[in-house]
Scaffold this motif. Structure first.
Motif, PDB file in Angstrom:
ATOM      1  N   THR A  48       0.835  -1.202   0.000  1.00  0.00           N
ATOM      2  CA  THR A  48       0.000   0.000   0.000  1.00  0.00           C
ATOM      3  C   THR A  48       0.869   1.252   0.000  1.00  0.00           C
ATOM      4  OG1 THR A  48      -1.807  -1.125   1.156  1.00  0.00           O
ATOM      5  CG2 THR A  48      -1.773   1.285   1.243  1.00  0.00           C
ATOM      6  N   LEU A  49       0.614   2.106  -0.975  1.00  0.00           N
ATOM      7  CA  LEU A  49       1.311   3.392  -1.084  1.00  0.00           C
ATOM      8  C   LEU A  49       0.363   4.510  -0.676  1.00  0.00           C
ATOM      9  CD1 LEU A  49       3.710   5.176  -2.081  1.00  0.00           C
ATOM     10  CD2 LEU A  49       2.581   5.215  -4.318  1.00  0.00           C
ATOM     11  N   GLY A  50       0.805   5.338   0.250  1.00  0.00           N
ATOM     12  CA  GLY A  50       0.052   6.529   0.616  1.00  0.00           C
ATOM     13  C   GLY A  50       0.653   7.741  -0.057  1.00  0.00           C
ATOM     14  N   VAL A  51      -0.154   8.486  -0.791  1.00  0.00           N
ATOM     15  CA  VAL A  51       0.303   9.676  -1.501  1.00  0.00           C
ATOM     16  C   VAL A  51      -0.308  10.897  -0.821  1.00  0.00           C
ATOM     17  CG1 VAL A  51       0.445  10.864  -3.717  1.00  0.00           C
ATOM     18  CG2 VAL A  51       0.387   8.358  -3.654  1.00  0.00           C
ATOM     19  N   ALA A  95      -0.598   2.683   5.240  1.00  0.00           N
ATOM     20  CA  ALA A  95       0.407   2.699   4.178  1.00  0.00           C
ATOM     21  C   ALA A  95       1.692   1.972   4.575  1.00  0.00           C
ATOM     22  CB  ALA A  95       0.724   4.137   3.785  1.00  0.00           C
ATOM     23  N   ASP A  96       2.244   1.199   3.623  1.00  0.00           N
ATOM     24  CA  ASP A  96       3.567   0.595   3.767  1.00  0.00           C
ATOM     25  C   ASP A  96       4.645   1.552   3.249  1.00  0.00           C
ATOM     26  OD1 ASP A  96       2.520  -2.052   4.583  1.00  0.00           O
ATOM     27  OD2 ASP A  96       1.773  -2.121   2.518  1.00  0.00           O
ATOM     28  N   LYS A 106       1.466   7.793  14.268  1.00  0.00           N
ATOM     29  CA  LYS A 106       0.263   7.235  13.646  1.00  0.00           C
ATOM     30  C   LYS A 106       0.577   6.245  12.518  1.00  0.00           C
ATOM     31  CE  LYS A 106      -2.375  11.393  14.739  1.00  0.00           C
ATOM     32  NZ  LYS A 106      -3.026  12.619  14.213  1.00  0.00           N
ATOM     33  N   MET A 107       1.847   6.153  12.129  1.00  0.00           N
ATOM     34  CA  MET A 107       2.223   5.247  11.040  1.00  0.00           C
ATOM     35  C   MET A 107       2.416   3.821  11.544  1.00  0.00           C
ATOM     36  SD  MET A 107       5.118   7.525   9.059  1.00  0.00           S
ATOM     37  CE  MET A 107       4.806   9.214   8.522  1.00  0.00           C
ATOM     38  N   LYS A 108       2.331   2.872  10.630  1.00  0.00           N
ATOM     39  CA  LYS A 108       2.727   1.507  10.913  1.00  0.00           C
ATOM     40  C   LYS A 108       4.230   1.468  11.170  1.00  0.00           C
ATOM     41  CE  LYS A 108       1.170  -1.480   7.882  1.00  0.00           C
ATOM     42  NZ  LYS A 108       0.770  -2.088   6.579  1.00  0.00           N
TER      43      LYS A 108
END
Length: 387
Positions: free
Chosen positions: A137-140, A193-194, A217-219
Motif C-alpha cells: 500500500t502506497l500513501g500519496v 500505508a507501507d 500514527k504510522m505503521k
C-alpha cells in the motif's frame, strides 16, 4: 523591443518561443522580465523596469515574493512541467527502497577482482534480497500534478494506493485513476500505508508537518519518500523514527548535512527535474507565461498574484493595475477614467490574499497624465498600459 534577462541557463527550446519583438539582454536593469532557475534573488534590488519573473520550475523559495508583490512584480512558476520527470524518480525511489540495489552494486564493485565472482555471487546474493511492490500500500500525500502521476503509476505496478489532498483540483481529480482510494483525513492514510510519498508545496502550514505526531500514527517499518522539500520533515523526529524502526528507510532528493548522517537513508542529489525534457518543458512554459503577461496582461500560474485572463488585447488600450486588496480601489480607478472621458469596454478584478489585479479594456488610448493619476492612487503598486 521587449527585453528579457536570463539569470540562469535556460533551455534554447524555450527561448526559441520568443517572437522577434523580444530581445535577450545581459543588462539586467533594463529587462522587463527575468527567466530564472536557482539564482537567489532575496538580496536583489529590482529595477522599476522589471514587470515579471518566471521561475523555470515549481519551487520559488529563491524569490522574495512579498517584496515582489509590493513592487508590482508578478512571479510565475511552471507547475506540472517537470511532473513526469519527478514521477519517474519517485518510481526509482520506490524500487531502491524495496530492493537493495545500491548495496548490491557496491558489493559487485568491491569484488570486481574476484575471478570466482559467479560462484561468490550465488552465495552472497541472499544478503541483498528485498520485497516486491505489488500488493503493498502506497500513501500519496498531495495529489497535484506530480502526486497524481505517482498514484497512477503505482496502480499500474499492482500497488494499493491511498491518496490524501483536501485541496485537490478538478483537473487532478479527473486525471486520477478510479482505483485510487481517497482518504478523508491523513490519519486514515498513515495507519494503512507501507510506503508514504510526499508531494506538497512548502508553506507555513506544511513546514515540518511530518513530525513525531505523524510518525506515531504510522505503521512500523514504513518507507518514507520525500521528493518535494526537505523541510517538510522534522529531521530530529525523523532521526528517532529511523533509530526505532518506525521508519525503515527514508528516500530523499535533498542532501543536507543533517540527513547525510542518518542510517537507512538513500539521498539523491536533487535530480527530480534534471532531465532534458523537463528543462525544455519548464523553459517553454516560463517563456509563454511571460509573453502573455507582457503582451496581454494575462496572469496564469503566478505564485503571488491572482489568475486573470482577458485573452488577446484587441481594444485601443488595456490597463493592468497591480494593487492592494482594499475597498474602493475599483471606484477610484473608474472615476479617474470617467473624468478623462475614457470608456471602459471590459473589466476583470481578481484578488489573492492581500493583493489584487485589475484589467481594463478601453475605447481610447491612455495619455501619460492619466497613467500618472492612476499610479498616484494609494495602494497601487504598478500600472502597465498596453496600447
Amino acid at each position: 523591443m521587449i527585453k528579457i534577462a536570463c539569470l540562469n541557463a535556460i533551455s534554447p527550446i524555450g527561448l526559441n518561443k520568443l517572437t522577434p519583438t523580444y530581445e535577450l539582454t545581459k543588462q539586467e536593469d533594463e529587462a522587463q522580465a527575468f527567466l530564472v532557475r536557482s539564482t537567489n534573488l532575496h538580496e536583489y534590488v529590482f529595477s522599476q523596469n522589471l514587470d515579471c519573473i518566471a521561475r523555470a520550475g515549481a519551487g520559488v523559495n529563491n524569490i522574495p515574493l512579498d517584496r515582489c508583490s509590493e513592487q508590482g512584480i508578478v512571479v510565475f512558476n511552471t507547475p506540472g512541467a517537470n511532473a513526469n520527470a519527478v514521477k519517474e524518480l519517485v518510481l526509482a525511489g520506490l524500487l531502491l527502497a524495496c530492493r537493495d540495489i545500491v548495496g548490491g552494486i557496491e558489493w559487485c564493485q568491491s569484488h570486481k577482482q574476484d575471478v570466482d565472482i559467479i560462484k561468490t555471487t550465488e552465495k552472497e546474493k541472499k544478503n541483498f534480497a528485498g520485497e516486491e511492490l505489488a500488493g503493498k500500500t502506497l500513501g500519496v500525500i498531495g495529489l497535484g500534478a506530480i502526486g497524481t502521476k505517482v498514484a497512477n503509476v503505482a496502480i499500474a505496478l499492482g500497488m494499493n494506493v491511498i491518496g490524501y489532498d483536501p485541496f485537490i483540483s478538478i483537473h487532478a481529480a479527473w486525471s486520477l485513476s478510479s482505483k485510487v482510494q481517497h482518504a478523508l483525513n491523513c490519519d486514515d492514510l498513515l495507519e494503512k500505508a507501507d510506503f508514504i510519498t510526499l508531494h506538497l508545496p512548502l508553506t507555513n502550514d506544511t513546514k515540518e508537518m511530518i513530525n513525531q505526531t505523524y510518525f506515531d500514527k504510522m505503521k512500523s517499518n514504513v518507507v518514507l519518500l520525500n521528493f518535494s522539500r526537505d523541510i517538510l520533515v522534522n529531521e530530529q523526529d525523523l532521526k528517532v523514527a529511523l533509530e526505532t524502526h518506525k521508519i525503515k528507510k527514508y528516500i530523499t532528493d535533498f542532501p543536507n548535512p543533517t540527513v547525510m548522517q542518518f542510517k537507512n537513508t538513500i539521498v539523491i542529489p536533487h535530480l527530480g527535474a534534471s532531465t532534458e525534457e523537463s528543462e525544455d518543458n519548464c523553459a517553454k512554459m516560463a517563456v509563454q507565461e511571460c509573453m502573455d503577461y507582457l503582451e496581454n496582461g494575462n496572469i496564469k500560474n503566478s505564485v503571488n498574484y491572482p489568475s486573470c485572463d482577458m485573452g488577446i488585447c484587441k481594444s485601443q488600450a488595456r490597463i493592468c493595475v497591480l494593487h492592494k486588496n482594499i475597498p474602493n480601489m475599483i471606484g477610484q480607478i473608474t472615476n479617474i477614467l470617467a473624468k478623462e472621458n475614457i470608456n471602459i469596454t471590459n473589466l476583470i478584478n481578481n484578488s489573492r490574499n492581500q493583493v489584487a489585479y485589475t484589467l481594463l479594456d478601453l475605447e481610447n488610448k491612455i495619455p501619460e497624465e492619466t497613467k500618472k493619476l492612476l499610479s498616484s492612487i494609494t495602494g497601487v503598486s504598478k500600472i502597465r498600459v498596453l496600447q
